[in-house]
Design a protein around this motif. Structure first.
Motif, short mmCIF file in Angstrom:
data_model
loop_
_atom_site.label_atom_id
_atom_site.label_comp_id
_atom_site.label_asym_id
_atom_site.label_seq_id
_atom_site.Cartn_x
_atom_site.Cartn_y
_atom_site.Cartn_z
N MET A 150 0.85 -1.20 0.00
CA MET A 150 0.00 0.00 0.00
C MET A 150 0.88 1.24 0.00
SD MET A 150 -2.67 1.24 2.94
CE MET A 150 -3.52 -0.32 2.86
N TRP B 174 -4.03 7.11 -3.85
CA TRP B 174 -2.69 7.26 -3.29
C TRP B 174 -1.66 7.49 -4.39
CZ3 TRP B 174 -2.21 9.15 0.99
CH2 TRP B 174 -2.77 8.66 2.17
N SER B 175 -1.67 6.62 -5.36
CA SER B 175 -0.60 6.65 -6.34
C SER B 175 -0.62 7.90 -7.22
CB SER B 175 -0.65 5.40 -7.22
OG SER B 175 -1.88 5.34 -7.94
N ALA C 241 -7.87 8.56 1.31
CA ALA C 241 -7.95 8.27 -0.12
C ALA C 241 -9.28 8.72 -0.70
CB ALA C 241 -7.73 6.78 -0.36
N ARG D 23 -8.06 -3.42 3.58
CA ARG D 23 -7.54 -3.11 2.26
C ARG D 23 -8.30 -1.95 1.64
NH1 ARG D 23 -4.32 -6.64 -0.17
NH2 ARG D 23 -5.03 -5.97 -2.22
N MET D 24 -7.62 -1.18 0.83
CA MET D 24 -8.27 -0.11 0.09
C MET D 24 -8.82 -0.68 -1.21
SD MET D 24 -6.09 3.40 0.60
CE MET D 24 -4.60 2.89 -0.25
N THR D 25 -9.84 -0.02 -1.74
CA THR D 25 -10.37 -0.41 -3.03
C THR D 25 -9.38 -0.01 -4.12
OG1 THR D 25 -11.48 1.70 -3.39
CG2 THR D 25 -12.70 0.01 -2.15
N ASP D 26 -9.63 -0.51 -5.34
CA ASP D 26 -8.77 -0.13 -6.46
C ASP D 26 -8.78 1.38 -6.66
OD1 ASP D 26 -8.18 -2.77 -6.85
OD2 ASP D 26 -9.58 -3.06 -8.52
N GLN E 258 -9.30 3.67 -4.38
CA GLN E 258 -8.54 4.31 -3.30
C GLN E 258 -7.04 4.13 -3.50
OE1 GLN E 258 -10.47 2.29 -0.08
NE2 GLN E 258 -12.00 3.90 0.22
N GLU E 259 -6.64 2.96 -4.00
CA GLU E 259 -5.23 2.76 -4.32
C GLU E 259 -4.78 3.77 -5.38
OE1 GLU E 259 -2.99 0.91 -3.06
OE2 GLU E 259 -3.95 -0.74 -2.00
N ARG E 260 -5.65 4.01 -6.36
CA ARG E 260 -5.33 5.01 -7.38
C ARG E 260 -5.21 6.39 -6.75
NH1 ARG E 260 -7.56 8.89 -10.47
NH2 ARG E 260 -9.63 8.65 -9.57
#
Length: 249
Positions: A1, A37-38, A110, A28-31, A33-35
């Motif tokens: 993460m 961050w990145s 996120a 876990r973060m959702t897809d 939410q991962e986006r």
């Protein structure tokens, strides 16, 4: 993460000796939410140097808001911003002001970034850190125009009330960052916590109440959030309090 903070984990310890006002839950973060961050964290999230724990703030790492936001403007800080509904809306309504969301739950941060991006909000920044350490170390003295604490964890069991954020050590931290005449706004749906807030701030020499009677009026700048709806649905009254920072001597 992906993590928004400076990675100095090798030199920090994971635990504090003092209680904090939160439990840092996993998950876990959702897809999406991962986006968040990145792609969005480089703009929205303020990097934090850590001290004794993963959400701590190292002393001596004070930020300069004018450099963070690229201008000089009123600064409004929300502690415990959750998923960001209130602060994203407020930042959109107040383009003349800058906003800072303080939160420890990564998924909530996120979500805040994703909603801010959709709303075209650029006057908002986020920090993942323990709020008292943000007030003590990260924010400069007299740099904040308004400090918001809406529906903090009530820690309603008697054995847990020591974890409450608004307790006797808190007013000095809030007074440090608020400018003279700055405003502290609070809201909760737990009556005993509201009374504790009122007692703690009533004993603080640095604050003057901005209301007559027992409670303040509902803050018009606070939109209805899931926390407030939940409290109302359970038949609990929402209590607002507002205090003005007294002039420094």
């Amino acid at each position: 993460m992906p993590q928004p903070a400076v990675d100095d984990s090798a030199s920090v310890q994971p635990f504090r000796t003092e209680p904090v006002s939160f439990v840092r839950r996993g998950g876990r973060m959702t897809d999406g939410q991962e986006r968040g961050w990145s792609e969005l964290a480089p703009f929205y999230v303020i990097p934090v140097e850590r001290d004794a724990a993963v959400t701590s703030v190292r002393p001596g790492t004070e930020i300069v808001p004018e450099q963070i936001y690229g201008r000089s403007a009123p600064l409004i800080v929300e502690i415990g911003s959750g998923q960001g509904h209130a602060i994203v809306h407020a930042a959109g309504e107040r383009p003349d002001a800058d906003f800072l969301a303080v939160e420890v739950f990564v998924a909530g941060l996120a979500r805040t970034m994703l909603d801010a991006e959709r709303a075209g909000v650029s006057n908002l920044r986020l920090v993942e850190a323990n709020a008292p350490e943000v007030l003590e170390h990260l924010l400069p003295e007299a740099s904040v125009d308004e400090l918001w604490i809406f529906f903090p964890d009530p820690w309603h069991k008697s054995k847990h009330t020591k974890r409450r954020l608004v307790a006797p050590p808190f007013p000095a931290l809030a007074a440090r960052v608020l400018r003279d005449g700055g405003i502290l706004r609070l809201a909760t749906d737990w009556e005993d916590y509201a009374r504790q807030m009122r007692h703690v701030l009533g004993e603080a020499d640095d604050f003057e109440p901005m209301f007559d009677g027992d409670w303040g009026e509902r803050f018009e700048g606070r939109i209805m959030t899931a926390f407030e709806r939940k409290g109302l649905a359970k038949g609990r009254d929402i209590r607002d309090l507002a205090y003005r920072r007294s002039p420094r001597g």
